[in-house]
Design an enzyme around this catalytic site. Structure first.
Site, PDB file in Angstrom:
ATOM      1  N   ARG A  35     -47.822 -23.168 -47.497  1.00 18.42           N
ATOM      2  CA  ARG A  35     -47.615 -21.738 -47.181  1.00 18.42           C
ATOM      3  C   ARG A  35     -48.499 -20.843 -48.044  1.00 18.42           C
ATOM      4  NH1 ARG A  35     -41.106 -21.711 -46.030  1.00 18.42           N
ATOM      5  NH2 ARG A  35     -41.343 -22.254 -43.838  1.00 18.42           N
ATOM      6  N   LYS A 198     -30.426 -31.489 -28.113  1.00 20.62           N
ATOM      7  CA  LYS A 198     -29.463 -30.800 -27.251  1.00 20.62           C
ATOM      8  C   LYS A 198     -30.082 -29.815 -26.279  1.00 20.62           C
ATOM      9  CE  LYS A 198     -25.561 -30.921 -30.397  1.00 20.62           C
ATOM     10  NZ  LYS A 198     -24.766 -30.133 -31.329  1.00 20.62           N
ATOM     11  N   GLY A 354     -39.710 -26.410 -35.388  1.00 20.06           N
ATOM     12  CA  GLY A 354     -38.859 -27.484 -35.896  1.00 20.06           C
ATOM     13  C   GLY A 354     -39.448 -28.874 -35.915  1.00 20.06           C
ATOM     14  N   GLY A 377     -38.073 -20.856 -36.842  1.00 17.51           N
ATOM     15  CA  GLY A 377     -37.210 -19.912 -36.125  1.00 17.51           C
ATOM     16  C   GLY A 377     -38.000 -18.836 -35.406  1.00 17.51           C
TER      17      GLY A 377
HETATM   18  P1  AMP Z   1     -33.767 -30.538 -32.249  1.00 12.67           P
HETATM   19  O1  AMP Z   1     -33.492 -30.113 -33.655  1.00 12.67           O
HETATM   20  O2  AMP Z   1     -32.743 -30.112 -31.257  1.00 12.67           O
HETATM   21  O3  AMP Z   1     -35.189 -30.217 -31.820  1.00 12.67           O
HETATM   22  O4  AMP Z   1     -33.641 -32.110 -32.239  1.00 12.67           O
HETATM   23  C1  AMP Z   1     -34.461 -32.939 -32.997  1.00 12.67           C
HETATM   24  C2  AMP Z   1     -33.741 -34.214 -33.201  1.00 12.67           C
HETATM   25  O5  AMP Z   1     -33.448 -34.798 -31.965  1.00 12.67           O
HETATM   26  C3  AMP Z   1     -34.526 -35.249 -33.984  1.00 12.67           C
HETATM   27  O6  AMP Z   1     -33.937 -35.412 -35.226  1.00 12.67           O
HETATM   28  C4  AMP Z   1     -34.431 -36.486 -33.119  1.00 12.67           C
HETATM   29  O7  AMP Z   1     -34.112 -37.635 -33.873  1.00 12.67           O
HETATM   30  C5  AMP Z   1     -33.296 -36.175 -32.162  1.00 12.67           C
HETATM   31  N1  AMP Z   1     -33.381 -36.930 -30.925  1.00 12.67           N
HETATM   32  C6  AMP Z   1     -34.423 -37.082 -30.115  1.00 12.67           C
HETATM   33  N2  AMP Z   1     -34.131 -37.904 -29.101  1.00 12.67           N
HETATM   34  C7  AMP Z   1     -32.861 -38.296 -29.253  1.00 12.67           C
HETATM   35  C8  AMP Z   1     -31.990 -39.175 -28.534  1.00 12.67           C
HETATM   36  N3  AMP Z   1     -32.407 -39.792 -27.437  1.00 12.67           N
HETATM   37  N4  AMP Z   1     -30.746 -39.340 -28.992  1.00 12.67           N
HETATM   38  C9  AMP Z   1     -30.340 -38.715 -30.107  1.00 12.67           C
HETATM   39  N5  AMP Z   1     -31.101 -37.880 -30.831  1.00 12.67           N
HETATM   40  C10 AMP Z   1     -32.358 -37.669 -30.417  1.00 12.67           C
END
Ligand code: AMP
Length: 398
Positions: A35, A198, A354, A377
């Protein structure tokens, strides 16, 4: 609106909002200076142009308390090393101490102010505090993309005291340019890859970009909500049952808008959420009980690669598997490789928000894509179609 390279900084005192919220170890040493490096071009433009640079930032969350653990003094030597010159430190960011420090600074000099968040007025967006900050300088630059989605005193409110005398720093300008290239001026075909765990955390992004993209590759944990909603068997894969209706609605909207949605056709599943799990490839809609989909399968990887290589503009947000585990990282690596190859062939690629940024760095794709966003963010909110207050303030006042 003038860019930083068009401004004459000679004899100007310039207040620069940087994002020096860097990680420190137990000995209070900087463990990642990215940064600071990222802010260097803007600071250089001011000091080499004959101006005085007054740097302000937050560090951590001291919540309005003067907590020495969060003092920016800890990073002073690293800032000096990166900038290659002596930097004066002011124990206060406003008031007589700060003013005296600014007055004593020679042209071409750099001053670092103490942590803005030692004052609760900073995050409250207090106007009187912003005015005090503004009294230190005659020009304002915002170069902190990571906090541009916050209407804080130093990121947004302060701009009103610099009407006609403010601009974006070069880092912030690059972030804005990258977002524009994807969201407004991107060459078609435009492809977004959305992954992560999610649907619920990505829903606003999906809805916003459906109007802008030609292809949407949906991967990672959130794909299973779509697959189950369409009647597939997903075994023990992650799923948000209460979002299945929404998933069907998104598919309907995509069809109406002519957006091609690419869901996984096959998956690598594990019999445990562990790097040492046994693995098996299943069709994505026929995963047996006792198995959970944790990465994209070989057919899906091949198909994603074809879509990406035919794209001219690419946005990547979120891993398509549990990339943190070597066993389930291949799909995410395949996406990175394909984007790198598409970029080499002339596509513009933006990685933002992220975990995809973490993946890109972990697997060494950082310099093989067009742009990797520095703000988690802030990038997510931009992709959701929101106007970030820190950016709006400069547009209004410049
Ligand atoms: P997010 O913070 O919502 O972008 O999610 C990122 C996280 O999603 C990472 O830590 C991944 O390990 C997890 N992830 C990706 N694919 C899967 C999956 N098929 N099942 C569970 N977690 C997952």
């Amino acid at each position: 609106m003038k860019s930083i390279s068009e401004i004459d900084f000679s004899n100007k005192t310039v207040l620069i909002r940087v994002d020096f919220n860097v990680p420190l170890n137990e000995d209070k040493k900087v463990t990642d200076n990215n940064r600071i490096t990222a802010a260097k071009p803007t600071i250089d433009a001011v000091v080499k142009g004959g101006g005085k640079a007054v740097l302000m930032s937050h560090l951590g969350r001291p919540n309005g308390e003067r907590n020495p653990d969060f003092s920016l003094k800890h990073i002073l030597s690293e800032v000096e090393a990166v900038l290659g010159q002596n930097v004066v430190f002011s124990e206060e960011c406003v008031g007589a101490t700060a003013k005296d420090a600014v007055d004593s600074l020679a042209a071409g000099g750099i001053l670092l102010l103490e942590n803005l968040r030692f004052h609760k007025e900073e995050t409250a967006g207090d106007e009187a505090f912003a005015k005090e900050l503004s009294e230190l300088a005659d020009f304002y630059i915002n170069d902190a993309f990571g906090t541009a989605h916050r209407a804080h005193a130093s990121t947004t409110v302060v701009a009103q005291f610099f009407k006609g005398n403010c601009c974006f720093g070069s880092l912030l300008a690059k972030e804005i340019d990258a977002i524009e290239k994807v969201m407004r001026t991107g060459e078609k075909p435009i492809t977004a890859i959305l992954g992560g765990s999610k649907v619920s955390s990505k829903i606003t992004i999906i809805e916003n970009i459906l109007d802008k993209v030609d292809h949407m590759i949906i991967g990672g944990g959130m794909a299973y909500t779509f697959i189950k909603a369409q009647g597939g068997s997903i075994g023990n894969s992650i799923c948000e049952d209460d979002k299945m209706e929404l998933a069907l609605e998104i598919l309907k909207q995509a069809k109406a808008k002519g957006v091609q949605i690419h869901l996984p056709v096959d998956v690598v599943a594990g019999d445990d959420f562990s790097n040492d799990a046994n693995t098996r490839v299943f069709p994505s809609n026929a995963i047996e009980e006792g198995w959970e989909g944790l990465d994209s399968g070989p057919e899906t990887q091949k198909h994603s690669r074809e879509v990406l290589l035919a794209s001219k503009t690419i946005l990547w947000n979120g891993p398509v598997g549990v990339f943190e585990m070597d066993t389930f990282s291949k799909g995410t690596i395949n996406i990175g490789n394909s984007i790198a190859d598409a970029t080499k062939a002339g596509a513009f690629s933006l990685v933002g928000g992220g975990d995809s940024v973490a993946a890109v760095k972990q697997f060494g794709f950082e310099h093989k894509v067009s742009y990797v966003s520095t703000g988690g963010g802030a990038m997510l909110e931009s992709l959701e179609g929101r106007t970030l207050p820190g950016i709006a303030a400069i547009y209004e006042m410049a």
